[in-house]
Each structure stands twice: as C-alpha cells, then as structure tokens.
Design an enzyme around this catalytic site. Structure first.
Site, mmCIF file in Angstrom:
data_model
loop_
_atom_site.group_PDB
_atom_site.id
_atom_site.type_symbol
_atom_site.label_atom_id
_atom_site.label_comp_id
_atom_site.label_asym_id
_atom_site.label_seq_id
_atom_site.Cartn_x
_atom_site.Cartn_y
_atom_site.Cartn_z
ATOM 1 N N CYS A 7 40.688 37.897 35.738
ATOM 2 C CA CYS A 7 39.287 37.668 35.407
ATOM 3 C C CYS A 7 39.018 36.711 34.258
ATOM 4 C CB CYS A 7 38.601 39.004 35.138
ATOM 5 S SG CYS A 7 39.099 39.815 33.620
ATOM 6 N N ASP A 40 33.127 40.667 40.705
ATOM 7 C CA ASP A 40 34.416 40.885 40.042
ATOM 8 C C ASP A 40 35.428 41.390 41.066
ATOM 9 O OD1 ASP A 40 36.474 41.524 38.269
ATOM 10 O OD2 ASP A 40 35.103 42.256 36.744
ATOM 11 N N ASP A 41 36.483 40.606 41.302
ATOM 12 C CA ASP A 41 37.566 41.013 42.221
ATOM 13 C C ASP A 41 37.122 41.030 43.683
ATOM 14 O OD1 ASP A 41 39.099 41.392 39.973
ATOM 15 O OD2 ASP A 41 39.493 43.514 40.291
ATOM 16 N N ASP A 94 35.152 36.093 40.384
ATOM 17 C CA ASP A 94 36.108 35.582 39.396
ATOM 18 C C ASP A 94 37.511 35.411 39.959
ATOM 19 O OD1 ASP A 94 36.632 38.307 39.571
ATOM 20 O OD2 ASP A 94 36.568 38.676 37.408
ATOM 21 N N ASN A 95 37.903 36.231 40.918
ATOM 22 C CA ASN A 95 39.203 36.089 41.559
ATOM 23 C C ASN A 95 39.191 36.852 42.868
ATOM 24 O OD1 ASN A 95 39.775 38.097 38.908
ATOM 25 N ND2 ASN A 95 40.276 38.997 40.886
#
Length: 649
Positions: free
Chosen positions: A73, A35-36, A325-326
């Site tokens: 996300c 995540d991130d 996700d990003n």
C-alpha cells in the site's frame, strides 16, 4: 454550394469552440481509491459492483492493462502521487525504517507531489480515508502537506471496520463507535465535495475506503503490557452480510491457477509452501465472498458521489476515477490471501475513468488496452488539468495514460498523444512474505524481486520476466499462459530471454525518460522502439553482450550496491542514490522555500482544524474523542511485533 460551404465553416467553428472550451475550463477530479482490490478475480464484476458499471464504466472506459509497480500500500500510494518508481522515491516499505510516516516526511515527499502541484494550478484539494498505515494517534499533528482538507484514518482505528478513527487537519482524533468505516468515509467525502463546489474553484478530491483490506484489531494486555494484533477477513456492512452466497473462488479465477499442484518450476521458497487442504480452501472461499461483500458499500459510495456531483451541476466537468493501491490474490498458486508477489493478481488493479473528452464505452469489456501504471497517474492528472507543460520539471518516471485512444473529439488538444505508447515496464518489491490469513504458513524472508513485463497491443502478446533476489528466474508467455503456471525461462527462444534480460538491466535502475523509453539506452541510434523490433536477429550481439541484472544477496530494502546493472552508472551517475527521495537535489533556496511552505502549512492546518467545513457530514454527530489511554499509548510498540508490515499493508 455556398450554403454548404457556410455550414461546413460553421461546423468547424463550433468544433473549434468546443475544443477551446475544453482547453480553457479546468476540470474537477474525484478519485475513489480502494485498498487491496484485485482486477483479476472478478471483484469489479457488474454482478458485485453494478453502480461502478452504471456510473463510471458505461459512461467512461476501463483500462485492461493497468498495473501497480510495487504491490503494497504505502509505497504504491507514493508512486501514485509522485509519479516515480519506488527505487526513485526510496520509500520502499510500509513501516520504519524503510517506510512509514516519519520517513515519508523526512524524504520530503509531501513537499513535491500531486496535491501541491495541483494547488499551484489553482486547485483546492481534499482527502478522506486511509493515508499511510502508521499515521496514528501519536503523530496526527504532523499533517501531510498539500491538502486544503485532509480527514485521515489514524491507527489503531485504520482497519477497524466498525469503529473507524480520524484526525482532520491535525485536530485531536475522533472515533465513530458502531459506524461502518466505508459509510463514514462516504459521508465525509460527500461533505467535502459539497464544500469544494461551494468554494467555486476547480478541485481534486480523493476518497480512500479501506475495503476490501483485512480487518485488524490491536490490543494491549492490561496485565503484561504486551501488544497483540489480530487479523481477520474484511467485515461487510451489516446490510450486506448475506450477499453473494453464490460466489465461488474457481468461478472468480479465470486464469485457472488456484492451488497449483506442480510448483517445481517456481522459486525455492514457493516450493516449500504446502498445497492448501480442503479446510483451507473452504476458508479461502469465504474470504473471497467477504471481500466482495465489503465492496458492496463502496459500490453504494460510487453512486452517491456521482449523484452528488450531478445535483451540484458539476458532473459533466468532473473526471471520476476508480482504482486501488495494489492487487490481491486469494488461493493463487500455493498462496492463501495477500499481495507483495510479482504475479499478475498482485500487480493488476482496476482503473476506470469517466469525464470530459472521454468517449462512453457503453460496454462490460475494457475498451482501452494501452499499458498504464500508477506512476502514470500524476502526469495524467496534470495533463488533464492543462499542465502538461510542467511534466518535464517534476522528475517523473511516468507518462500520461493512453486516454487519447478514447477521445470523443473534445479531449484537451494539448493532452499528450505519442506516436508510440509505452509497451514495457518494471515492477519491484523489497521484503519478506507472509500469508495474511492462512497464518499456519511459514513466513519467508526472501521475497525481494524485480519484474519486467511487455505487452504488444496489436498482437496481444505478453511476456514477463521475474528475477528473485536469489537470482532465480521465471519467464511466462502471458498470451498462452495468463495464470503463470509454466515457467519457460530455460526453454523460451534465446532472443526473447535476452531481450527481456536487456530490458530488466535498464529498467531496474531507470529514472526519468529511461523508465518509459528504455530503448533509447539499449539502441541510442533510435533503430529500435519496441520489443518486436528488438527481436530481429541482427541485434543478437547487442543483447548477448548485456550482463543480466543481479542481486548480490537478498536484502529487505533498497541498497544500490546490492543491485547490479551495467547501465547503473550510465543512467544514474557515479552516485546512484543521488536525488532519490526528491524530484531533484535541493538547493539552499529551495530548502528555504520548503521550510516556509511547512510553516505556512502548519498555520493553515491549525486554522482548518479550528474551523468547521462549509458542509458538515451528518455522521460527525456520532463521533467521540479517542480515549486518553489510547492517545498516550506507545504506538511504536504496536508495530514492533514480528513481520507486522506484511500483515498491515
């Protein structure tokens, strides 16, 4: 000579036998989805994530040109599973009304997406970790369809590193006080893999830790009843607190765009942001180190996953994928920490893969430079699973990744190998901007944008056009200026500018094939199939006649009447929103089928919630029920505070 001929025939037969085996035996998939996590500021460096290199990069390959297209996300996760851009899913935000769990279910996204498509191919499917932000203690019984076992984090515990909370298959949620979130997810994921192997069917397992996302605490004042949320840098596992004290942000920023002094060529809202002072820079340095430390537990997770697969005897027939996700920026341009911009730090994410048919790179450097996107993920998985013949039936915007460039000779013979791989794509975002951790920076409402990015694999030339909702424009020559410091929109060669504008006019409203092959719209005679070809001066009149894509005004959501392209009707028809949110318009029969599937899923979820898994994670012994006052809390109020979605994403 006869002996040589016999040997040659035998070799060919053996090769054919290997190829046939690769085509007939269904592989497994394990996806580790952070995540991130950035791909630019060194978060995957072997010094920080040695197991990632040892167990995935060296025996597999990294893609150097891999991107998300909506860098936040929940929309990005939807792009991944649906194989569609956000303007075609109409899931454009993190929270209601333009995102959120209720809209995700109402759009029917989980009635036609990757896990269900895999189940149709005989796969068992497993999920553990973060799903969507507002999957919570109040809606956990609305289980996402398509998973044989889904053990999802629930708000308010999703971003609590030391007290994570989960609901498994819609059962009453439990919390794990004092247990580190990534470790809990690791143990649950390992148990799911063991259960998957024991089931004797091919499987897809996705493991989604929250690192290196910011930590979040949500609390209610017992006297006033007011809800407050607190955001802090990510929290490492206790054993990792003292790691990487030598890490520094400038050393981790190869694009040299930290603390940009001259932003006179940037959009107006960026020009209002102050230059970070020394106290801010010291804080950002520590944020950078905390992100790296929080990923150390993920690196341990990678090792344990690979060893579990190896011990079970299924490693050689399993694709292991690592991505996020990003992207994320720390200190880039005038920003503090966060995502949601159209710059490289937010769009680029790591993508590493190992598995059957993929040649081992044995390299610290990426060995595949073909453009890849999250919307390509679902068609890639389907193709590797032997279902490439179904791609045309799913309404996909993406195409399979260019893994054929790393074929060791045993990659599936039916894996798509196009004559020319996609070189261009679009990105998009709707909403405002908040800095996640430099909270003194003023929130900005007008951060809706579109991006077109072009990359020529042979010349290594990259171009980017960013169109803000204020219709301010930026163009960057990414070969000369990878840090996006010099906006050359006004000075670039007119042919480059007009071709980028032409691509944007198509890609901003694309769907299906027009997303991967916009040249078919721009040059229906087939005379142009690449950006380099389009630059020929004989096409000047075509591109000079194209009206640039434009926004009527800045909105924080998708409104087709607000986004103007001369190709909109040609590509999307008289009703541009028709079919958005579904891979095709639903007939009465398909609606009945979906209703039946939902009833069946509810029955399965009830059964699974009451039945223990084949393998129980040891950490389950440390779980306790969520307190009654949390279960009965007004969850909507938790998300009602100002600009919550830009923090919580």
């Amino acid at each position: 000579m006869r002996a040589l001929a016999v040997l040659a025939v035998a070799c060919l037969a053996a090769a054919a036998s290997v190829a046939h085996a690769a085509d007939t035996k269904k592989p497994n998939f394990v996806v580790i989805f952070t995540d991130d996590q950035d791909a630019i500021q060194n978060s995957t460096h072997p010094h920080y994530m040695p197991s990632l290199h040892k167990y995935i990069r060296y025996p597999g390959v990294e893609l150097s040109q891999y991107f998300v297209t909506t860098p936040v996300c929940c929309p990005s996760r939807t792009n991944l599973w649906r194989g569609q851009f956000a303007h075609n899913t109409n899931f454009t935000s993190v929270l209601p009304p333009h995102g959120g769990w209720a809209k995700w279910k109402a759009l029917g996204i989980d009635q036609s997406y990757l896990p269900l498509w895999l189940k149709d191919q005989g796969y068992n499917t497993y999920y553990v970790g973060k799903f969507l932000v507002d999957y919570s203690v109040s809606n956990y019984q609305q289980v996402p369809a398509g998973w044989d076992d889904v053990d999802a984090l629930v708000t308010p515990y999703t971003f609590d590193y030391n007290t994570p909370g989960f609901s498994r298959n819609g059962a009453a949620p439990n919390i794990y006080p004092g247990q580190y979130s990534t470790d809990v997810i690791r143990d649950k994921g390992i148990a799911q893999i063991k259960s998957a192997v024991a089931a004797g069917k091919p499987f897809y397992a996705q493991i989604s830790p929250i690192a290196p996302h910011t930590s979040t605490q949500i609390s209610t004042d017992p006297v006033t009843g007011l809800v407050k949320s607190y955001f802090y840098p990510p929290i490492p596992a206790p054993r990792h607190w003292q790691l990487f004290s030598d890490a520094n942000l400038p050393g981790g920023t190869p694009n040299k765009n930290l603390y940009e002094v001259d932003v006179s060529d940037k959009p107006a809202w960026i020009r209002t942001l102050p230059l970070a002072q020394q106290n801010n820079r010291t804080y950002l340095e520590e944020i950078y180190r905390l992100r790296l430390r929080s990923l150390a537990a993920v690196d341990e997770l990678v090792e344990q996953v690979v060893k579990t697969l190896d011990a079970a005897g299924v490693l050689d027939n399993t694709y292991i994928i690592y991505t996020a996700d990003n992207g994320y920026h720390v200190g880039a341009h005038r920003f503090g920490a966060g995502k949601t911009t159209g710059y490289e730090e937010d769009l680029r994410v790591p993508f590493l893969i190992r598995g059957p048919g993929i040649k081992a790179s044995q390299s610290d450097k990426p060995q595949n430079s073909k453009v890849g996107l999250h919307v390509d993920f679902a068609p890639t998985i389907l193709s590797l699973a032997g279902a490439s013949h179904l791609l045309g039936d799913k309404g996909l915007d993406g195409t399979p990744l260019g893994l054929y460039a790393n074929d060791d000779g045993t990659l599936r013979s039916d894996y798509p190998r196009p004559a020319q791989h996609r070189q261009q794509f679009q990105g998009e975002f709707w909403g405002g901007w908040n800095d996640e951790l430099l909270l003194h920076l003023k929130a900005q409402p007008n951060n809706t944008w579109k991006v077109v990015r072009v990359y020529d694999e042979n010349s290594k030339q990259g171009w980017k056009l960013i169109a803000q909702c204020t219709n301010e424009r930026e163009i960057y020559d990414l070969r000369k200026d990878p840090g996006e410091l010099n906006n050359i929109y006004a000075t670039v060669k007119p042919a480059v500018r007009s071709r980028l504008e032409g691509l944007l006019a198509v890609l901003a409203v694309c769907k299906g094939e027009s997303c991967s092959n916009p040249w078919k719209i721009l040059h229906p005679d087939g005379s142009v199939t690449s950006f380099t070809q389009a630059l020929n001066s004989k096409y000047d009149s075509i591109y000079n006649a194209i009206t640039p894509f434009a926004y009527t005004k800045c909105l924080q959501y998708l409104d087709w009447d607000n986004e103007q392209s001369q190709f909109k009707t040609q590509i999307r028809g008289a009703n541009p929103a028709a079919g958005v949110g579904h891979h095709r318009l639903l007939t009465a029969a398909s609606e009945r089928a979906i209703a039946a599937r939902r009833r069946a899923q509810a029955a399965i979820s009830t059964e699974l919630a009451e039945r223990p898994p084949v393998f129980q994670a040891p950490v389950e012994a440390k779980s306790v029920p969520v307190p009654d006052d949390i279960l009965s809390a007004d969850v909507d109020a938790w998300f009602a505070f100002h600009n919550a979605e830009y923090y919580l994403a």
